[in-house]
Design a protein around this motif. Structure first.
Motif, mmCIF file in Angstrom:
data_model
loop_
_atom_site.group_PDB
_atom_site.id
_atom_site.type_symbol
_atom_site.label_atom_id
_atom_site.label_comp_id
_atom_site.label_asym_id
_atom_site.label_seq_id
_atom_site.Cartn_x
_atom_site.Cartn_y
_atom_site.Cartn_z
ATOM 1 N N TYR A 56 0.820 -1.211 0.000
ATOM 2 C CA TYR A 56 0.000 0.000 0.000
ATOM 3 C C TYR A 56 0.858 1.266 0.000
ATOM 4 O O TYR A 56 0.494 2.278 -0.618
ATOM 5 C CB TYR A 56 -0.944 0.003 1.204
ATOM 6 N N LYS A 57 1.993 1.204 0.668
ATOM 7 C CA LYS A 57 2.892 2.362 0.691
ATOM 8 C C LYS A 57 3.399 2.667 -0.713
ATOM 9 O O LYS A 57 3.428 3.828 -1.150
ATOM 10 C CB LYS A 57 4.073 2.091 1.630
ATOM 11 N N VAL A 58 3.798 1.621 -1.441
ATOM 12 C CA VAL A 58 4.290 1.801 -2.807
ATOM 13 C C VAL A 58 3.161 2.286 -3.716
ATOM 14 O O VAL A 58 3.345 3.181 -4.540
ATOM 15 C CB VAL A 58 4.897 0.480 -3.342
ATOM 16 N N THR A 59 1.978 1.711 -3.559
ATOM 17 C CA THR A 59 0.833 2.113 -4.382
ATOM 18 C C THR A 59 0.484 3.577 -4.164
ATOM 19 O O THR A 59 0.183 4.307 -5.117
ATOM 20 C CB THR A 59 -0.388 1.234 -4.060
ATOM 21 N N ASP A 60 0.537 4.019 -2.903
ATOM 22 C CA ASP A 60 0.140 5.389 -2.566
ATOM 23 C C ASP A 60 1.203 6.427 -2.928
ATOM 24 O O ASP A 60 0.917 7.629 -2.888
ATOM 25 C CB ASP A 60 -0.178 5.494 -1.069
ATOM 26 N N THR A 61 2.406 5.992 -3.246
ATOM 27 C CA THR A 61 3.462 6.948 -3.627
ATOM 28 C C THR A 61 3.912 6.706 -5.067
ATOM 29 O O THR A 61 3.596 7.476 -5.964
ATOM 30 C CB THR A 61 4.668 6.848 -2.671
ATOM 31 N N MET A 62 4.604 5.601 -5.294
ATOM 32 C CA MET A 62 5.164 5.337 -6.619
ATOM 33 C C MET A 62 4.088 4.991 -7.648
ATOM 34 O O MET A 62 4.347 5.017 -8.849
ATOM 35 C CB MET A 62 6.181 4.191 -6.545
ATOM 36 N N GLY A 63 2.902 4.653 -7.194
ATOM 37 C CA GLY A 63 1.820 4.321 -8.119
ATOM 38 C C GLY A 63 0.958 5.509 -8.496
ATOM 39 O O GLY A 63 -0.037 5.352 -9.209
ATOM 40 N N ARG A 64 1.325 6.702 -8.041
ATOM 41 C CA ARG A 64 0.520 7.898 -8.316
ATOM 42 C C ARG A 64 1.290 8.872 -9.205
ATOM 43 O O ARG A 64 2.459 9.162 -8.954
ATOM 44 C CB ARG A 64 0.118 8.597 -7.017
ATOM 45 N N GLN A 65 0.611 9.409 -10.184
ATOM 46 C CA GLN A 65 1.241 10.368 -11.089
ATOM 47 C C GLN A 65 1.717 11.608 -10.341
ATOM 48 O O GLN A 65 2.770 12.185 -10.657
ATOM 49 C CB GLN A 65 0.257 10.766 -12.200
ATOM 50 N N GLN A 66 0.959 12.007 -9.328
ATOM 51 C CA GLN A 66 1.277 13.226 -8.588
ATOM 52 C C GLN A 66 2.676 13.182 -7.985
ATOM 53 O O GLN A 66 3.345 14.206 -7.872
ATOM 54 C CB GLN A 66 0.229 13.430 -7.487
ATOM 55 N N THR A 67 3.146 11.981 -7.601
ATOM 56 C CA THR A 67 4.477 11.852 -7.008
ATOM 57 C C THR A 67 5.546 12.334 -7.972
ATOM 58 O O THR A 67 6.549 12.954 -7.554
ATOM 59 C CB THR A 67 4.743 10.384 -6.630
ATOM 60 N N PHE A 68 5.358 12.097 -9.273
ATOM 61 C CA PHE A 68 6.387 12.412 -10.263
ATOM 62 C C PHE A 68 6.127 13.740 -10.966
ATOM 63 O O PHE A 68 6.969 14.197 -11.738
ATOM 64 C CB PHE A 68 6.460 11.285 -11.304
ATOM 65 N N MET A 69 4.975 14.347 -10.710
ATOM 66 C CA MET A 69 4.644 15.613 -11.342
ATOM 67 C C MET A 69 4.785 16.793 -10.378
ATOM 68 O O MET A 69 4.269 17.877 -10.644
ATOM 69 C CB MET A 69 3.206 15.561 -11.882
ATOM 70 N N GLN A 70 5.442 16.584 -9.248
ATOM 71 C CA GLN A 70 5.614 17.671 -8.281
ATOM 72 C C GLN A 70 6.479 18.776 -8.892
ATOM 73 O O GLN A 70 7.472 18.494 -9.577
ATOM 74 C CB GLN A 70 6.252 17.138 -7.003
ATOM 75 N N LYS A 71 6.060 20.015 -8.648
ATOM 76 C CA LYS A 71 6.721 21.153 -9.279
ATOM 77 C C LYS A 71 7.190 22.165 -8.233
ATOM 78 O O LYS A 71 6.610 22.288 -7.150
ATOM 79 C CB LYS A 71 5.751 21.883 -10.226
ATOM 80 N N THR A 72 8.244 22.889 -8.596
ATOM 81 C CA THR A 72 8.617 24.094 -7.862
ATOM 82 C C THR A 72 8.306 25.272 -8.781
ATOM 83 O O THR A 72 8.451 25.166 -10.004
ATOM 84 C CB THR A 72 10.113 24.108 -7.506
ATOM 85 N N VAL A 73 7.862 26.377 -8.196
ATOM 86 C CA VAL A 73 7.505 27.551 -8.990
ATOM 87 C C VAL A 73 8.343 28.729 -8.514
ATOM 88 O O VAL A 73 8.312 29.087 -7.330
ATOM 89 C CB VAL A 73 6.000 27.878 -8.871
ATOM 90 N N ASN A 74 9.100 29.326 -9.435
ATOM 91 C CA ASN A 74 9.883 30.524 -9.135
ATOM 92 C C ASN A 74 9.039 31.746 -9.469
ATOM 93 O O ASN A 74 8.501 31.857 -10.581
ATOM 94 C CB ASN A 74 11.176 30.540 -9.955
#
Length: 489
Positions: A56-74
């Motif tokens: 479940y830990k892997v599914t809730d992190t590595m299985g979600r697009q949001q984990t890899f689409m995190q952005k920083t905004v300048n």
């Protein structure tokens, strides 16, 4: 009735006890086997829980697009405009010029009675403030966003209960309070946006000076801004564009520029955490299937524990519990499947990619049993250059012809193992008939019950035999004594 050694002088109880020891040996073996099975079942369930937690830990992190689409905004002026990624899949850049901030509408009554204490507010009935009610009256308050707050006022209402009804009404869009300094009722819309607070005219509204010439209404405003050359409005200072949450803080004279980029640090942190958790699980499972089995250390019976010290029992049982899952085929197969999964390339929209392309490879030392190592420089480079490809490698959805990303396949692999172990060892609260080890333990319990019944019958027979012998010898002794008495006469 049990006669113990009255005629023979024998310690019948000890003799029978010693004789029963030999007969109890098969029972002790069954009991030991059952105890070992219970330990084994507990270890299976522990492994299953750990596998489930990681799944479940892997599914809730590595299985979600949001984990890899995190952005920083300048942002050129973060004091005037705040921007953060909430559900963004692409990049975000441009400028914003803030012409007007959104404000909330308000409504103030005329002066009622100054300096009322909180106790007076809660005790003074509306009739004492000039509200005359011959029947219950419905009051409707409408906010600029069109949301309606509706309450019913009765003759028993105080000023305090009237205000509470407004604040606690279902889906209330208004907050209201009494200001002791001015003696006025103040209402404020919970949401900002263009328009006024309106209140249905009636006895209550008029008597409390919430309508008419004495009431003061201040309109709310929409936020007005120029976004990349487009002049537009929003009812709130906080809104979302393309998965980015924008928060307008100040009016600006010049455009505020902004640009987004992948939040490499957070993505790297998620991948490193996945690898660390994976390595920990690999280590624990390998320890389990390689744990030595000490066959000379069998589970102790209660009788054996009586003659041992607590520390001796602890050390003995540590050996006795060892190796319950040694060479277990289910766990061994899981480890093999995971090693294969971590080496296989995944088909992404930009070609085949594997963990190796991210700088993640199996440790070459065979003693590490397939653990992974990370080159963070290579990982950062891969994320910076193509974060979507990294996302697809881990979290691409499965189809009829594609098994999906690593996290998706990991979940399926773990689901299969969970099912196999549950069928074998059950779960907490499982009925014994529903899993293999439970059925075995039920059978052992039945064997133990039958064996104990036989032992009880055998022990009773021994007692009857010894009692009969004692009684026969006692009668013989009595007859001998009588004959001696006769000859002596």
């Amino acid at each position: 009735m049990r006669i113990s050694g009255l005629a023979t002088g024998m310690d019948t109880e000890q003799i029978i006890k010693d004789m029963m020891k030999a007969h109890r040996l098969p029972l002790e073996k069954i009991t030991q086997k059952k105890q070992y099975l219970e330990w084994q079942m507990d270890d299976y369930r522990s492994v299953n829980r750990n596998i489930t937690d990681l799944k479940y830990k892997v599914t809730d992190t590595m299985g979600r697009q949001q984990t890899f689409m995190q952005k920083t905004v300048n942002i050129s002026n973060p004091g005037a405009v705040g921007i953060k990624a909430t559900n963004a899949t692409g990049e975000f850049s441009g400028s914003i010029k803030v012409d007007k901030l959104a404000t909330q509408a308000s409504l103030q009554s005329g002066a009622l009675e100054e300096n009322m204490s909180p106790a007076q507010v809660d005790s003074k009935k509306l009739s004492e403030l000039g509200v005359s009610l011959t029947a219950d009256e419905k009051v409707t308050i409408t906010a600029p966003n069109g949301k309606v707050t509706e309450i019913t006022v009765t003759a028993e209402d105080t000023l305090g209960s009237f205000l509470q009804k407004i604040n606690k009404a279902p889906n209330s869009s208004i907050t209201a309070f009494y200001d002791a300094h001015t003696g006025k009722i103040a209402m404020t819309a919970k949401d900002s946006g263009e328009g006024n607070i309106t209140i249905s005219s009636g006895n209550v509204a008029n008597s409390l000076k919430l309508s008419g010439t004495e009431a003061k209404s201040t309109a709310g405003n929409n936020a007005e801004f120029v976004f990349n050359g487009l002049t537009t409005q929003r009812s709130s200072n906080t809104f979302t564009i393309n998965g980015f949450e924008v928060n307008l803080k100040q009016v600006t004279n010049e455009p505020v520029t902004f640009s987004s980029a992948p939040d490499t640090d957070k993505i790297v942190e998620s991948v490193v955490k996945f690898v660390d958790d994976y390595n920990k699980m690999i280590e624990e499972l390998n320890e389990k299937i390689r744990e030595p089995r000490y066959r000379n250390f069998q589970p102790l019976s209660d009788e054996q524990k009586k003659d041992m010290k607590e520390k001796e029992i602890e050390l003995w049982e540590e050996k006795a519990k060892s190796g319950t899952l040694r060479n277990d085929p289910t766990i061994a197969s899981l480890l093999t499947n995971l090693r294969q999964l971590m080496n296989e390339p995944i088909q992404t929209s930009s070609g085949k990619v594997s963990l190796k392309d991210l700088g993640i490879e199996p440790i070459k030392d065979f003693k590490e049993n397939g653990k992974l190592s990370i080159n963070e420089d290579d990982l950062r480079k891969a994320i910076t250059e193509n974060p979507n490809q990294v996302y697809e490698l881990f979290a691409k959805s499965a189809t009829d012809t594609d098994k999906g990303g690593i996290a998706i396949q990991f979940r399926k692999t773990m689901d299969n193992v969970n099912a196999v172990i549950s069928e074998k060892a059950g779960t907490s609260g499982s009925v014994s008939d529903n899993f293999a080890m439970g059925r075995s333990m039920k059978s052992m319990n039945q064997q133990i019950d039958r064996f104990e019944n036989r032992l009880k019958m055998l022990e009773d027979r021994y007692w009857r035999q010894f009692t009969a012998m004692e009684q026969a010898i006692q009668r013989a002794n009595a007859q001998s004594a009588n004959m001696m008495n006769m000859f002596g006469q």
